[in-house]
Write an enzyme that holds these catalytic residues in place. Structure first.
Site, short mmCIF file in Angstrom:
data_model
loop_
_atom_site.label_atom_id
_atom_site.label_comp_id
_atom_site.label_asym_id
_atom_site.label_seq_id
_atom_site.Cartn_x
_atom_site.Cartn_y
_atom_site.Cartn_z
N ARG A 96 36.36 35.71 -34.25
CA ARG A 96 36.21 36.05 -35.67
C ARG A 96 36.15 37.56 -35.89
O ARG A 96 36.61 38.05 -36.90
CB ARG A 96 34.99 35.32 -36.24
CG ARG A 96 35.29 33.86 -36.42
CD ARG A 96 34.14 32.99 -36.87
NE ARG A 96 34.66 31.64 -37.11
CZ ARG A 96 33.94 30.59 -37.47
NH1 ARG A 96 32.63 30.74 -37.66
NH2 ARG A 96 34.50 29.42 -37.67
N GLN A 140 33.11 30.37 -43.60
CA GLN A 140 32.28 31.52 -43.20
C GLN A 140 31.07 31.64 -44.12
O GLN A 140 29.96 31.98 -43.67
CB GLN A 140 33.07 32.84 -43.27
CG GLN A 140 34.34 32.88 -42.46
CD GLN A 140 34.11 32.81 -40.98
OE1 GLN A 140 33.05 33.17 -40.48
NE2 GLN A 140 35.08 32.29 -40.25
N TYR A 142 42.63 31.35 -41.29
CA TYR A 142 42.41 30.90 -39.90
C TYR A 142 41.09 31.43 -39.33
O TYR A 142 40.46 32.27 -39.93
CB TYR A 142 43.61 31.17 -38.99
CG TYR A 142 44.14 32.57 -38.76
CD1 TYR A 142 43.49 33.71 -39.15
CD2 TYR A 142 45.37 32.71 -38.10
CE1 TYR A 142 44.02 34.97 -38.89
CE2 TYR A 142 45.91 33.97 -37.85
CZ TYR A 142 45.23 35.09 -38.24
OH TYR A 142 45.75 36.31 -37.99
N GLU A 143 40.69 30.86 -38.22
CA GLU A 143 39.37 31.15 -37.62
C GLU A 143 38.24 30.86 -38.62
O GLU A 143 37.23 31.55 -38.62
CB GLU A 143 39.29 32.60 -37.14
CG GLU A 143 40.18 32.92 -35.96
CD GLU A 143 39.84 32.11 -34.72
OE1 GLU A 143 38.69 31.66 -34.59
OE2 GLU A 143 40.73 31.92 -33.88
N GLY A 144 38.42 29.83 -39.43
CA GLY A 144 37.41 29.48 -40.43
C GLY A 144 37.69 30.19 -41.74
O GLY A 144 37.62 31.41 -41.81
#
Lengths: 602, 602
Positions: free
Chosen positions: B299, B450, B443-445
């Site tokens: 992240r 988040q 992406y990546e949450g």
């Protein structure tokens, strides 16, 4: 890939219930007999079918194929575009709002706007071809000689020909004063036009038999700057007086098609004029004034792109949010029989959907309201009415254009966000809306240009007069509803904002007298502030209509309740953005000007 | 098309003057001997050259060509990508932060982040190939058996092989609990992996001799949900224990390349596993926990994309704003000898440039600060230090990831806007940054994920403890500078915000005890609010450093003055956005939940 569904109930809500367009049309002699309720209904219903069935299915094709320029400078539009245009012409759509004398149907611009909204949401790139033609026709109608009208308008109105507006050049966009295209007089009274124009939407294509370019250029010895610009008609094929073609191609050609982020289906051309034959329209050196007369109409058309982006991305995101399963509601499973809950249960997904909905529905009402002024400007009975409408039009236009395109872009991005990773993938259609609508805050005057127009020309130069005309409407509404308990939260807030808007204007105006940079420092914050407050007024009005319907009894209780809920959402979750803009706009120009140009570094 | 210039002075300002990384490296035994000031300088200087000269020139090519999948499932990357990767490997870049035992250089992650920033700004799509590999290496290093490390790490660390992370499936992204890929035990202790993974960055390409996939899958009879997920190593070519290849291709193939809005240069694959041989890493059913250990690192890497978008679009916009002529300064011509003034004289253009600059420079400091915690988590001397750093890392990561990618996207859009119509045209490079960086909030949450992580897990589940750790830093700073007159505007405002942040957290926490939907209703506003306040703290710290340098006497007066001016701009024109988020976050979940799902209509 979401299917477009024309939001007919929403459109009718605005036209009939919020703005009372039937009474408006009945009150204007030009429209009383043509824009009857039955006729309007029939047009909107037929238009919706055309948009849903004919052009919406071409939206993705247009994006993927784009336009192709051939070696001889001709351009092929994406598969299906030409056939759709033929259907459009056969059904008589191009002639809708034009003069009956040239084959038009004499219907109001504000009705044309309804059709334009549906066309634009279904397929913005396709809609630009008739859209630009509309601008060219309006220009010739207003400024052309009787002969020019006879020569050009019949075939433009029928849609057999199309038109363009050729303003921008490689080194000049916002600042047309520095344009270089030349017009040298020929012996026969025509002019030889030479120069390069860029970003010419629908500049060359295969849809119509001729293309009539409206071109800005300079006469020999013309004054420098904006006072030396004249306007010319430059047809692709030179036309005889009776409207027939001379056959030979004029000395102009599409040099290339721009590689753009979006609106691939539209043929955005570099147009090279190399001594092309053109004819002066209007007076010498008054070209920019002529253009400005129609800026408002063009800008309302662009404001629609914001509404289209909000509506289109809302339709797509809502469909997905009902289908896509991920995690459980924070308050416990809502659909325990499924592997997970549909994402519409999650508060933040709803926040994005409601934001799109509030902008789409509020934006529609703002554009229609603005366009209603346009009807009165051209067809109002008294000079006083026309003048008042023109002032209101001038005030609302930069707000509608800049604010709605900014929030349209935001809405389109929410559409991508609701889809998660799939939003980034072409097949789902959401990213195309972002790419297509990205142009909307740039063309027809950037957000920065609109903001200077609003704050500088419309508000400060009228000593706040144009603002007061509008806030008077808000004030009247608040007074009328002062005892309405259910609307009290809206009315209280609107009353506060009405005062704050005036106070901020005064404050900015005072500092601007000492330092002109204060105008530019405040302008975009001022415009966005004005947009949020204007939309708050519109949402309060829509809440009032909904409340009345509910208290009178209605079979559509859910529809009207959704209006009240959305209004509450707007006031609670969107309108507080004015807090930020209010503080930022009066922070002082020194916050922007203190850093010397040479100290901007990387 | 703007050329990328690595902002070496800016980087050094953050590493040496704001965060005192030399002292930080000297204090950690793992780095004291390797990350010496000379070594760090040499690495950053060499890295900058590679990014400017080798990969920046491939950024446009990558966008235009994209990746090509062939019938046999192999993929060719854009022209020049493979050769650049070979240079990268030859120079030893892949091994930088990895264990010396496997050929790594044992340098700190926080130094790797500096290189990643330059790589990512120069060419994000290209940088994703080594970026994903880094994630795979970290996973094997942390969870692999000694044998697995021996088998895979040597060739991964050298860069001869690359790696991927295979998490997402068509029906599951944010909610990994519902994933379906299966792992059936084979007789030889390996597993047969079957299923479809999508959005696999660098899933198949022509740059490396083997691709090591880290795959999430379910064992037979595994518990439902997130507690039944295991982690597997699945190589493209099966590997012998000594690291040599068995030659035959494993039963996995790239089924297609996704059609994306941006990052065309990266090969984003649908990967079909059809009984592919895989080996369990870590414990059965603990796969998701294993993944989460490295989520923070991944992240932070994604947060960099926000910085890259702000920096890259700032560099492009500044260059254009100095060149492009349009209109005169509102206070009179600044360059009367030119046809018009360069647009950098206009306040609103400066507002956009300063916004990009404030986000790029502030964002860089935030990412480096976050990554500094990461160094301590892994190499701190005491358990107490490591724990404190881990808490800080956990708190800052969702802020850095979501806030910086959101404002990075905003900055990229300002880049387009400064260019006017040209911003929409591919040749100028600005629209590519918007398209490339659009993925970063997904992406990546996603930002929504988040925000729930920050407010739900990090803040409310620690009873505000994680927040207090951070606001204590702010408090200390404000106390230390209490008598500093020049910084008083910053310190006063920060002190206010520190209190407000706590009060708002308390308020949201209280309502959330009654209704869990209040968390989701407030979360994104809470995250953005936290981001703006965190960046305010960072800008105040940077102002302090600049003030000290100026009062001590410096040959770089302009550089430090620009820091003070930008800090003032940030506090005056950006930080007031917290006013909006503060009001919106406590407006109540009913504003989002009142509209029944079925009454969302179009």
């Amino acid at each position: 890939m979401p299917e477009y569904k024309a939001p007919l109930r929403e459109i009718k809500f605005v036209t009939d219930e919020v703005l009372d367009m039937p009474a408006h049309y009945a009150s204007l002699p030009a429209f009383a007999d043509v824009a009857t309720p039955d006729m309007v209904d029939a047009i909107v219903t037929e238009g919706a079918k055309f948009c849903e069935n004919v052009i919406a299915p071409l939206n993705k094709v247009g994006d993927q194929e784009g336009c192709t320029r051939h070696e001889d400078g001709t351009v092929t539009t994406p598969t299906g575009f030409k056939a759709a245009y033929q259907q459009f012409v056969e059904a008589g759509w191009p002639s809708m709002t034009h003069n009956e004398k040239f084959g038009g149907q004499g219907l109001p611009e504000s009705l044309g706007i309804v059709m334009s909204e549906m066309v634009g949401t279904a397929n913005w790139s396709w809609g630009m071809y008739p859209g630009l033609s509309h601008g060219a026709m309006n220009t010739i109608t207003r400024w052309g000689s009787e002969e020019q009208k006879e020569t050009y308008l019949h075939n433009l109105v029928s849609g057999e020909w199309t038109g363009t507006m050729c303003l921008t050049e490689p080194a000049c966009g916002s600042d047309l004063g520095i344009l270089k295209t030349k017009a040298e007089p020929n012996a026969d009274g025509s002019y030889a036009i030479s120069g390069t124009k860029i970003f010419i939407s629908a500049g060359e294509h295969d849809m119509s038999g001729n293309i009539i370019h409206i071109v800005l250029a300079r006469l020999p010895g013309a004054p420098e700057g904006t006072k030396g610009i004249s306007l010319f008609i430059v047809p692709k094929y030179v036309v005889n007086e009776d409207g027939s073609l001379q056959g030979e191609r004029n000395d102009l050609i599409c040099g290339s098609i721009e590689h753009k982020m979006g609106i691939h289906g539209n043929s955005t051309c570099v147009m090279n004029f190399d001594g092309a034959k053109g004819w002066l329209i209007g007076e010498e050196n008054k070209g920019l004034n002529c253009m400005f007369t129609f800026m408002n109409t063009a800008r309302i058309g662009t404001a629609l792109q914001g509404v289209a982006a909000a509506e289109g991305s809302f339709q797509g995101a809502l469909t997905y949010a009902r289908d896509r399963l991920a995690m459980r509601s924070l308050t416990g499973a809502k659909f325990p029989e499924k592997a997970a809950d549909p994402i519409i249960v999650h508060p933040d997904v709803r926040k994005m959907l409601l934001t799109q909905k509030a902008f789409a529905e509020g934006g529609r009402a703002l554009v229609y309201l603005t366009s209603k002024q346009n009807d009165i400007v051209h067809h109002g009975e008294t000079e006083e009415e026309r003048k008042a409408a023109d002032d209101m039009l001038g005030f609302l236009t930069p707000i509608a254009k800049a604010f709605l395109t900014e929030v349209g872009l935001e809405s389109a991005n929410h559409g991508v966000q609701v889809y998660g990773g799939h939003g980034f993938i072409a097949e789902w259609g959401m990213e195309q809306i972002v790419r297509d609508t990205r142009i909307s805050t740039l063309y027809e005057g950037t957000t920065g240009i609109q903001a200077l127009d609003l704050l500088g020309r419309k508000v400060l130069m009228t000593q706040g007069g144009a603002l007061k005309n509008f806030t008077k409407l808000m004030h009247t509404f608040c007074k009328e509803e002062a005892d309405n308990e259910e609307l009290a939260p809206f009315v209280t807030k609107l009353t506060e904002m009405n005062k704050e808007w005036g106070d901020l204007t005064m404050k900015v105006g005072m500092t601007a007298m000492k330092d002109r940079n204060e105008v530019g420092s405040a302008s975009v914050d001022y415009l966005m502030y004005s947009g949020y407050v204007t939309l708050a007024y519109i949402w309060a009005k829509m809440a009032k209509v909904a409340q009345t319907a509910l208290s009178n009894g209605t079979s559509e209780e859910d529809f009207y309740k959704a209006k009240l809920t959305t209004a509450r959402f707007y006031f609670a979750r969107i309108l507080p953005r004015t807090n930020f803009h209010a503080e930022s706009m009066v922070a002082g120009a020194d916050t922007l000007m203190d850093l010397a140009e040479e100290h901007f570094q990387f």
